[in-house]
Design a protein around this motif. Structure first.
Motif, short mmCIF file in Angstrom:
data_model
loop_
_atom_site.label_atom_id
_atom_site.label_comp_id
_atom_site.label_asym_id
_atom_site.label_seq_id
_atom_site.Cartn_x
_atom_site.Cartn_y
_atom_site.Cartn_z
N VAL A 65 -62.34 54.82 61.86
CA VAL A 65 -63.15 56.01 61.60
C VAL A 65 -63.43 56.01 60.10
CG1 VAL A 65 -63.34 58.51 61.68
CG2 VAL A 65 -62.08 57.30 63.47
N THR A 66 -64.69 55.77 59.75
CA THR A 66 -65.03 55.67 58.33
C THR A 66 -66.03 56.74 57.87
OG1 THR A 66 -66.80 54.09 58.83
CG2 THR A 66 -64.62 53.18 58.31
N ARG A 67 -66.60 57.49 58.83
CA ARG A 67 -67.57 58.54 58.49
C ARG A 67 -67.25 59.82 59.24
NH1 ARG A 67 -73.31 55.17 59.24
NH2 ARG A 67 -72.80 53.48 57.78
N VAL A 68 -67.46 60.93 58.57
CA VAL A 68 -67.40 62.24 59.21
C VAL A 68 -68.63 63.03 58.75
CG1 VAL A 68 -66.19 64.44 59.36
CG2 VAL A 68 -64.90 62.31 59.46
N ASP A 69 -69.46 63.38 59.71
CA ASP A 69 -70.68 64.15 59.45
C ASP A 69 -70.38 65.61 59.76
OD1 ASP A 69 -73.17 65.42 59.61
OD2 ASP A 69 -74.17 63.69 60.46
N LEU A 70 -70.48 66.47 58.74
CA LEU A 70 -70.13 67.88 58.89
C LEU A 70 -71.33 68.78 59.11
CD1 LEU A 70 -67.25 68.18 56.27
CD2 LEU A 70 -67.09 67.85 58.74
N PHE B 171 -68.33 61.22 53.80
CA PHE B 171 -68.85 62.43 54.44
C PHE B 171 -70.37 62.44 54.41
CE2 PHE B 171 -64.59 63.63 53.12
CZ PHE B 171 -64.11 64.28 54.25
N GLU B 172 -70.93 63.08 55.43
CA GLU B 172 -72.35 63.36 55.47
C GLU B 172 -72.54 64.85 55.65
OE1 GLU B 172 -73.35 59.11 57.60
OE2 GLU B 172 -72.66 60.86 58.72
N ILE C 39 -75.92 63.31 51.20
CA ILE C 39 -76.52 64.60 51.54
C ILE C 39 -77.86 64.33 52.20
CG2 ILE C 39 -77.38 66.80 50.64
CD1 ILE C 39 -75.42 66.42 48.28
N CYS C 40 -77.97 64.70 53.46
CA CYS C 40 -79.18 64.45 54.26
C CYS C 40 -79.86 65.79 54.54
CB CYS C 40 -78.82 63.75 55.56
SG CYS C 40 -78.06 62.12 55.31
N PHE C 41 -80.96 66.03 53.87
CA PHE C 41 -81.69 67.28 54.06
C PHE C 41 -82.13 67.42 55.51
CE2 PHE C 41 -85.93 69.44 54.00
CZ PHE C 41 -85.47 70.72 53.73
N ALA C 42 -81.87 68.58 56.11
CA ALA C 42 -82.25 68.84 57.49
C ALA C 42 -83.76 69.10 57.55
CB ALA C 42 -81.48 70.03 58.05
N VAL C 43 -84.51 68.10 57.97
CA VAL C 43 -85.96 68.15 57.94
C VAL C 43 -86.51 69.28 58.81
CG1 VAL C 43 -88.05 66.84 58.50
CG2 VAL C 43 -86.17 65.73 57.29
N LYS C 44 -85.78 69.66 59.85
CA LYS C 44 -86.28 70.74 60.71
C LYS C 44 -86.46 72.04 59.94
CE LYS C 44 -81.67 71.95 62.56
NZ LYS C 44 -80.91 70.83 61.96
#
Length: 419
Positions: free
Chosen positions: A231-236, A270-271, A55-60
């Motif tokens: 394909v090992t990552r999917v960023d949603l 997932f991201e 989980i990557c917080f959207a800094v914007k």
């Protein structure tokens, strides 16, 4: 749920009275609740716990380093869209291997900085960017992990200025070309393709556009794998809406179930990049009423906050609930236009809004102001950048001081021929 509640007739941030902050910090100011930030992050994390995910917080959404640090301590990464945001995330303690770098306009120097920083991945948004990145990374002796951001041509049915997933938006690689571009990337020396990304917009209040985008992503993953490509990552991305008014919005748990239902069998990591969903309800903007002005057809509540402090109403015609800091003693309501002091008619927070009767020196609070509030603020009309305050229980700290005109003037100088 948030931690801004009336106690004995007065609005508090957790266990700190807003009147205390107004007296000691001065108005206007933003205030964030640590407990609310933590709760919202944990709710989202719990919603996707069945998935292998970062989980990557959207800094914007809120770039204050105290906010980012609060979330990093819970295990959050960061989604950044500039080198400035990347530096903020690293300063706040986000590990580089949990940072993803999105954005349609990364310069060569931006890409070089990100490669040297050793971040988790760069979300590539065009073929041109892909070529530049591969060249930059090759010269640095690196092979940079990437995902391709796909534009799935899905209408998120949100405000046109925050829609990002339609074919006429500037973001991402058109879905009809994504497989071809991924194949090209797999043969480049400076990049290591890991998967695909999509983000179709912000403040989505319906899950069906997500479903359409997820299905398109799944089709492309299948096609890539049929060609023998990994394909090992999917960023949603992010985009899950929150209730600014009394309207109903999807719950994180419903969103998580949808991801599992549509994509849970892909066998990828997932991201997710939530921003507003975590920070929005965790912040207030507090302002003082300067004047109540009676015009022939309107009653104006003129406050000391302005459009440069909170741009969303003037930029998006966005709604924010406005509440008095002291709980009203009666149900009497007056219809106001709530406006700021900037010399623009657009400096309007609310039109024909029914509010408890206001008077000069009253304090009001704008709810749901923790996302895209302070982070979008500016110094139009040579106004100060206002303070940001973090509350934790009965403690508070100023986490961005007021930046006044004297400090702003120090950034400027006369030309040589003027001195």
């Amino acid at each position: 749920m948030d931690h801004f509640q009336y106690k004995n007739g007065e609005l508090y941030a957790e266990d700190v009275a807003l009147t205390k902050l107004a007296e000691e910090v001065g108005t206007p100011f933003y205030v964030y609740s640590r407990a609310t930030l933590e709760r919202h992050y944990n709710v989202f994390a719990d919603a996707v716990k069945e998935l292998d995910s970062t989980i990557c917080f959207a800094v914007k959404a809120n770039s204050n380093i105290a906010v980012i640090k609060t979330l990093a301590d819970l295990g959050a990464g960061a989604d950044v869209v500039s080198v400035g945001e990347l530096k903020r995330a690293l300063k706040a303690g986000v590990p580089a291997n949990k940072v993803v770098f999105s954005g349609v306009g990364k310069s060569r120097s931006d890409l070089e900085y990100a490669v040297k920083a050793g971040i988790r991945q760069i979300n590539v948004e065009s073929e041109e960017e892909l070529v530049v990145l591969s060249d930059v990374a090759t010269k640095l002796g690196a092979r940079m992990p990437i995902v391709l951001r796909v534009n799935p041509n899905v209408d998120a049915k949100t405000h046109e200025k925050i829609s990002t997933g339609k074919s006429d938006n500037k973001f991402g690689i058109d879905w009809t070309r994504a497989v071809e571009v991924y194949q090209r990337a797999s043969n480049m020396s400076g990049v290591d393709p890991k998967g695909l990304a999509c983000h179709i917009g912000s403040q989505l209040v319906d899950l069906e556009p997500f479903r359409a985008a997820f299905r398109r992503m799944k089709e492309m993953v299948g096609e890539l794998r049929s060609l023998g490509l990994d394909v090992t990552r999917v960023d949603l991305g992010g985009g899950l809406g929150i209730p600014y008014e009394e309207d109903e919005t999807p719950l994180p748990v419903e969103y998580g179930k949808l991801v599992v239902e549509e994509l849970g069998d892909l066998g990828v990591e997932f991201e997710f990049e939530p921003g507003r969903m975590i920070a929005g309800n965790a912040g207030l903007l507090v302002s003082e009423v300067l004047y109540v002005k009676q015009a022939p057809t309107k009653t104006f509540a003129v406050i000391d906050a302005a459009m440069n402090d909170l741009m969303r109403p003037s930029l998006y015609s966005a709604y924010h609930a406005i509440v008095p800091v002291f709980e009203p003693e009666t149900d009497e309501k007056v219809t106001y236009d709530v406006v700021g002091p900037i010399c623009e008619t657009g400096d309007t927070f609310a039109k024909d809004r029914k509010l408890p009767k206001l008077a000069s020196a009253d304090l009001v609070a704008f709810r749901t102001a923790g996302a895209y509030g302070a982070t979008m603020s500016n110094t139009y009309n040579s106004r100060a950048l206002i303070p940001e305050v973090m509350v934790s229980g009965d403690q508070y700290a100023v986490v961005r001081k007021r930046v006044d005109i004297e400090e702003l003037l120090d950034l400027e100088s006369l030309a040589d021929w003027q001195s």
